[in-house]
Design an enzyme around this catalytic site. Structure first.
Site, PDB file in Angstrom:
ATOM      1  N   ASN A  84       0.298  18.848 -20.903  1.00 26.93           N
ATOM      2  CA  ASN A  84      -0.102  17.842 -21.890  1.00 26.93           C
ATOM      3  C   ASN A  84      -0.236  18.411 -23.285  1.00 26.93           C
ATOM      4  OD1 ASN A  84      -0.313  15.236 -20.719  1.00 26.93           O
ATOM      5  ND2 ASN A  84      -1.924  16.061 -19.408  1.00 26.93           N
ATOM      6  N   GLU A 111      -3.636  17.706 -11.020  1.00 30.16           N
ATOM      7  CA  GLU A 111      -4.174  18.124 -12.312  1.00 30.16           C
ATOM      8  C   GLU A 111      -5.654  18.492 -12.262  1.00 30.16           C
ATOM      9  OE1 GLU A 111      -2.344  16.115 -15.679  1.00 30.16           O
ATOM     10  OE2 GLU A 111      -4.203  16.367 -16.790  1.00 30.16           O
ATOM     11  N   ARG A 163       0.812  -1.230   0.000  1.00 30.37           N
ATOM     12  CA  ARG A 163       0.000   0.000   0.000  1.00 30.37           C
ATOM     13  C   ARG A 163       0.841   1.273   0.000  1.00 30.37           C
ATOM     14  NH1 ARG A 163      -3.157  -2.944   3.844  1.00 30.37           N
ATOM     15  NH2 ARG A 163      -4.819  -4.032   2.751  1.00 30.37           N
ATOM     16  N   HIS A 214       7.886   8.373 -27.390  1.00 28.76           N
ATOM     17  CA  HIS A 214       6.930   9.298 -26.766  1.00 28.76           C
ATOM     18  C   HIS A 214       7.207  10.742 -27.213  1.00 28.76           C
ATOM     19  CE1 HIS A 214       4.256  11.013 -23.762  1.00 28.76           C
ATOM     20  NE2 HIS A 214       5.242  11.769 -23.323  1.00 28.76           N
ATOM     21  N   HIS A 261      -0.626  10.749 -27.654  1.00 24.17           N
ATOM     22  CA  HIS A 261      -0.970   9.440 -27.096  1.00 24.17           C
ATOM     23  C   HIS A 261      -1.735   8.602 -28.121  1.00 24.17           C
ATOM     24  CE1 HIS A 261      -0.624  10.957 -22.636  1.00 24.17           C
ATOM     25  NE2 HIS A 261       0.541  10.712 -23.206  1.00 24.17           N
ATOM     26  N   HIS A 304      -0.111  16.109 -26.230  1.00 25.19           N
ATOM     27  CA  HIS A 304      -0.172  14.731 -25.731  1.00 25.19           C
ATOM     28  C   HIS A 304      -1.475  14.018 -26.098  1.00 25.19           C
ATOM     29  CE1 HIS A 304       3.365  16.022 -23.582  1.00 25.19           C
ATOM     30  NE2 HIS A 304       3.483  14.897 -22.917  1.00 25.19           N
ATOM     31  N   ARG A 308      -2.011  21.968 -14.436  1.00 24.04           N
ATOM     32  CA  ARG A 308      -1.084  20.888 -14.788  1.00 24.04           C
ATOM     33  C   ARG A 308      -1.421  20.287 -16.157  1.00 24.04           C
ATOM     34  NH1 ARG A 308       1.696  16.115 -11.077  1.00 24.04           N
ATOM     35  NH2 ARG A 308       2.839  15.201 -12.824  1.00 24.04           N
ATOM     36  N   LYS A 362       3.594  11.460 -11.312  1.00 25.83           N
ATOM     37  CA  LYS A 362       2.674  10.661 -12.134  1.00 25.83           C
ATOM     38  C   LYS A 362       3.354   9.339 -12.427  1.00 25.83           C
ATOM     39  CE  LYS A 362      -0.169  13.969 -14.652  1.00 25.83           C
ATOM     40  NZ  LYS A 362      -0.499  14.502 -15.981  1.00 25.83           N
ATOM     41  N   GLU A 395       9.932  17.585 -25.013  1.00 28.05           N
ATOM     42  CA  GLU A 395       9.316  18.038 -23.746  1.00 28.05           C
ATOM     43  C   GLU A 395       9.961  19.344 -23.276  1.00 28.05           C
ATOM     44  OE1 GLU A 395       6.633  16.586 -22.773  1.00 28.05           O
ATOM     45  OE2 GLU A 395       6.743  14.396 -22.856  1.00 28.05           O
ATOM     46  N   LYS A 443       8.398  22.542 -14.319  1.00 32.42           N
ATOM     47  CA  LYS A 443       7.616  21.383 -13.882  1.00 32.42           C
ATOM     48  C   LYS A 443       7.321  21.484 -12.386  1.00 32.42           C
ATOM     49  CE  LYS A 443       5.978  17.073 -14.478  1.00 32.42           C
ATOM     50  NZ  LYS A 443       6.035  15.841 -15.204  1.00 32.42           N
TER      51      LYS A 443
HETATM   52  P1  NAD Z   1      12.458   5.082 -22.214  1.00 28.55           P
HETATM   53  O1  NAD Z   1      12.335   4.966 -20.770  1.00 28.55           O
HETATM   54  O2  NAD Z   1      11.908   4.009 -23.066  1.00 28.55           O
HETATM   55  O3  NAD Z   1      14.018   5.272 -22.565  1.00 28.55           O
HETATM   56  C1  NAD Z   1      14.393   5.414 -23.896  1.00 28.55           C
HETATM   57  C2  NAD Z   1      15.452   4.370 -24.320  1.00 28.55           C
HETATM   58  O4  NAD Z   1      16.729   4.798 -23.881  1.00 28.55           O
HETATM   59  C3  NAD Z   1      15.247   2.991 -23.729  1.00 28.55           C
HETATM   60  O5  NAD Z   1      15.645   2.025 -24.662  1.00 28.55           O
HETATM   61  C4  NAD Z   1      16.205   2.999 -22.546  1.00 28.55           C
HETATM   62  O6  NAD Z   1      16.601   1.720 -22.135  1.00 28.55           O
HETATM   63  C5  NAD Z   1      17.360   3.773 -23.107  1.00 28.55           C
HETATM   64  N1  NAD Z   1      18.188   4.473 -22.149  1.00 28.55           N
HETATM   65  C6  NAD Z   1      17.797   5.097 -21.010  1.00 28.55           C
HETATM   66  N2  NAD Z   1      18.828   5.762 -20.471  1.00 28.55           N
HETATM   67  C7  NAD Z   1      19.891   5.536 -21.278  1.00 28.55           C
HETATM   68  C8  NAD Z   1      21.233   5.977 -21.247  1.00 28.55           C
HETATM   69  N3  NAD Z   1      21.663   6.821 -20.323  1.00 28.55           N
HETATM   70  N4  NAD Z   1      22.065   5.536 -22.209  1.00 28.55           N
HETATM   71  C9  NAD Z   1      21.617   4.716 -23.192  1.00 28.55           C
HETATM   72  N5  NAD Z   1      20.350   4.298 -23.289  1.00 28.55           N
HETATM   73  C10 NAD Z   1      19.504   4.707 -22.336  1.00 28.55           C
HETATM   74  O7  NAD Z   1      11.818   6.446 -22.756  1.00 28.55           O
HETATM   75  P2  NAD Z   1      11.777   7.942 -22.181  1.00 28.55           P
HETATM   76  O8  NAD Z   1      11.715   8.799 -23.373  1.00 28.55           O
HETATM   77  O9  NAD Z   1      12.810   8.175 -21.166  1.00 28.55           O
HETATM   78  O10 NAD Z   1      10.376   7.967 -21.415  1.00 28.55           O
HETATM   79  C11 NAD Z   1       9.161   7.825 -22.107  1.00 28.55           C
HETATM   80  C12 NAD Z   1       8.113   7.361 -21.137  1.00 28.55           C
HETATM   81  O11 NAD Z   1       7.942   8.349 -20.125  1.00 28.55           O
HETATM   82  C13 NAD Z   1       6.757   7.143 -21.770  1.00 28.55           C
HETATM   83  O12 NAD Z   1       6.215   5.936 -21.303  1.00 28.55           O
HETATM   84  C14 NAD Z   1       5.939   8.312 -21.264  1.00 28.55           C
HETATM   85  O13 NAD Z   1       4.574   8.012 -21.170  1.00 28.55           O
HETATM   86  C15 NAD Z   1       6.549   8.559 -19.938  1.00 28.55           C
HETATM   87  N6  NAD Z   1       6.371   9.913 -19.422  1.00 28.55           N
HETATM   88  C16 NAD Z   1       5.917  10.047 -18.159  1.00 28.55           C
HETATM   89  C17 NAD Z   1       5.772  11.302 -17.621  1.00 28.55           C
HETATM   90  C18 NAD Z   1       5.339  11.456 -16.194  1.00 28.55           C
HETATM   91  O14 NAD Z   1       5.064  12.582 -15.764  1.00 28.55           O
HETATM   92  N7  NAD Z   1       5.293  10.396 -15.416  1.00 28.55           N
HETATM   93  C19 NAD Z   1       6.073  12.442 -18.378  1.00 28.55           C
HETATM   94  C20 NAD Z   1       6.540  12.270 -19.669  1.00 28.55           C
HETATM   95  C21 NAD Z   1       6.681  10.990 -20.185  1.00 28.55           C
HETATM   96  N1  GLY Z   2       3.961  15.034 -18.138  1.00 31.93           N
HETATM   97  C1  GLY Z   2       2.728  15.622 -17.733  1.00 31.93           C
HETATM   98  C2  GLY Z   2       2.608  15.794 -16.260  1.00 31.93           C
HETATM   99  O1  GLY Z   2       3.457  15.417 -15.505  1.00 31.93           O
HETATM  100  O2  GLY Z   2       1.639  16.312 -15.815  1.00 31.93           O
END
Ligand code: NAD
Ligand code: GLY
Length: 366
Positions: A248, A240, A124, A268, A255, A251, A244, A146, A188, A230
Site C-alpha cells: 500500500n 494483511e 455464500r 488509481h 485513496h 495508497h 502485505r 482482495k 504499481e 505479489k
Molecule cells: P479499470 O478497471 O477502470 O480499467 C481502466 C480502463 O481501461 C477502463 O476504462 C477499462 O474499461 C479499460 N480497459 C481495460 N482493459 C482494456 C484493454 N485491454 N483495452 C482497452 N481498454 C481497456 O482500472 P485499472 O487501472 O485496471 O484498475 C483500477 C482498480 O483496481 C481500482 O478500483 C483499484 O482500487 C483496484 N485495485 C485493486 C487491487 C486489488 O488487490 N484488488 C490492487 C490494485 C488496484
Molecule cells: N494492492 C494491495 C494488495 O493487494 O494488498
C-alpha cells in the site's frame, strides 16, 4: 522472437493457483478447463472491454464444451459500487447460475474487484477466475484475492478476501490499452521496486522507454517480476496482518486523492504515483530519505507518464479521508514509509508535524 507463456504460482495451500502470462492466452481455453468445477461460466466484463475481447474468450470456451453466459457492466471507477454489484447478482440469478459455476472477470481492476466480490457473496461463495486486461490488473489487482467496492466515504472499504482459481494475463490485450492506462499500471510496477527490489528499480530506470513503447519482452518481464513479488507477499501474509500492508505504499494518500477528487477523475495508478511522492516527502522530512532519492523517484514516475504532485484537497480533506484508511488501528493512522529505495516499512510512529508539512507542501505546490 517467439514469446512463450510464463507461469508462476501463488502458494496458499489448498487455495493455491497459477498465474499464466503471455500472448494469445484468451484463446487457450485449455488453460481454464482444469480449474472449472462444472462446464459452466459467467463472464463479467464492461462496455469497453466486452466489444474487444468477450467474443474471443467466449468462443474459445464454447469450443471446449463450456456453457458461457455473460454480464456487461458500465465502465468506470464510479461504477465500482453496490448498484453495479447488484446488477451482477441480478444476472446470476436470472441465468440460474449455480454454486459450482465459475465467474470470470474480463477487464481491468474495477471489473476484477467487483467480480471477485460478487463471487465471494453469491450463494455464500462461488469460484472465480481473473482474465486481467490492463497492465495494472496484470501486475497487481488480479493476484491476491482482495475484492470489493468503493463507498462514497472511503475507497475499497466494503469487500472480502476471496482468491481466484486462476489468473490468465493475455499480454496481447495491452495493445488496445490507452497510453494513460498503461502509465497507471506502471505506478504499481514501480511500487514493487521501491518497497522490496532495488535491482528491479534500476531495471525499470534502464527500460522505462521500452515499456512505454510496449516492447513485448520488456512488458512480460515487468509483469512476471511484479507477479513474483505479489505472489510472495500474499503467500506470506494473505490477510494483511503484516508485510502485505507494504503493497500500500502511496495508497493512503492515493485513496484520499481518489475519493476527494471524485472516483474516476484521477486514475488509481495516477493517485498512487502522486501519493507515493507524498510518502517520499514524509520519509524525507523524517530523515529517512534524502532529496536526491526523492528526486530520483519523481524522475522515474515522470518518465512513466505519471503525475508527481498531489492535488490541492486541503489538509483537512486529506486528514479526514486518511482517517478512514484500512490501516488505521485504534484510531491512529499508519503509513508506509521508505527507509531507502528498495525497502519500505509500516509505521504508526510518524511525526505529525512532518505530516502536516507534507500536506501543506502538497497544497502549496498543486
Ligand atoms: P479499470 O478497471 O477502470 O480499467 C481502466 C480502463 O481501461 C477502463 O476504462 C477499462 O474499461 C479499460 N480497459 C481495460 N482493459 C482494456 C484493454 N485491454 N483495452 C482497452 N481498454 C481497456 O482500472 P485499472 O487501472 O485496471 O484498475 C483500477 C482498480 O483496481 C481500482 O478500483 C483499484 O482500487 C483496484 N485495485 C485493486 C487491487 C486489488 O488487490 N484488488 C490492487 C490494485 C488496484
Ligand atoms: N494492492 C494491495 C494488495 O493487494 O494488498
Amino acid at each position: 522472437m517467439q514469446t512463450s507463456m510464463q507461469t508462476l504460482g501463488v502458494d496458499l495451500g489448498e487455495r493455491s493457483y497459477p498465474i499464466h502470462i503471455g500472448p494469445g492466452l484468451l484463446d487457450q481455453a485449455g488453460l481454464a478447463l482444469p480449474h472449472l468445477r462444472q462446464r459452466r461460466v459467467v463472464i463479467v466484463t464492461n462496455t469497453t472491454v466486452g466489444p474487444l475481447y468477450l467474443e474471443r474468450l467466449s468462443q474459445a470456451l464454447r469450443s471446449a464444451g463450456v456453457q458461457v453466459d455473460s454480464v456487461v457492466l458500465p465502465d468506470g471507477e464510479a461504477y465500482k459500487n453496490w448498484q453495479t454489484l447488484n446488477t451482477i447478482f441480478d444476472a446470476l440469478l436470472g441465468q440460474r447460475a449455480e454454486r459450482r459455476t465459475t465467474l470470470i472477470a474480463l477487464g481491468g481492476g474495477v471489473i476484477g474487484d467487483l467480480t471477485g466480490f460478487a463471487a465471494a457473496c453469491y450463494q455464500r461463495g462461488m469460484p472465480f477466475m481473473q482474465a486481467p486486461t490492463t497492465l495494472l490488473a496484470q501486475v497487481d489487482s488480479s493476484v491476491g484475492g482482495k475484492t470489493g467496492i468503493n463507498h462514497p466515504l472511503g475507497k475499497n472499504m466494503i469487500g472480502a478476501f476471496h482468491q481466484p482459481s486462476l489468473v490468465l494475463a493475455d499480454t496481447d490485450t495491452l495493445d488496445s490499452l490507452p497510453d494513460r492506462e498503461l502509465s497507471a499500471g506502471l505506478a504499481e510496477v514501480i511500487k514493487y521496486g521501491l518497497i522490496r527490489d532495488a535491482d528491479f528499480l534500476a531495471w525499470l530506470e534502464a527500460n522505462m522507454d521500452r515499456l512505454r513503447a510496449r516492447d513485448t519482452q520488456a512488458l512480460i518481464h515487468a509483469i512476471h517480476r511484479s507477479c513474483q513479488h505479489k505472489a510472495e507477499v500474499v503467500a506470506a501474509d494473505e490477510r494483511e496482518a503484516g508485510q502485505r500492508a507494504l503493497l500500500n505504499l502511496g495508497h493512503t494518500f492515493g485513496h484520499a486523492i481518489e475519493a476527494g477528487m471524485g472516483y474516476g477523475a484521477w486514475l488509481h495508478g495516477e493517485a498512487v504515483a502522486a501519493g507515493t511522492m507524498l510518502a517520499a516527502d514524509l520519509s524525507r522530512r523524517m530523515g529517512l530519505l534524502d532529496q536526491a532519492q526523492v528526486e530520483r523517484m519523481a524522475e522515474l514516475f515522470r518518465r512513466a507518464g505519471l503525475p508527481t504532485v498531489a492535488p490541492d484537497l486541503g489538509e483537512a480533506a486529506y486528514m479526514g479521508a486518511m482517517g478512514i484508511d484500512k490501516k488505521v488501528e485504534g484510531g491512529r493512522m499508519r503509513f508506509v514509509l521508505l527507509k531507502r529505495l528498495g525497502e519500505a516499512f509500516v509505521s504508526a510512529d510518524y511525526d505529525p508535524a512532518a505530516l502536516r508539512a507534507t500536506l501543506a507542501g502538497a497544497v502549496a505546490r498543486a
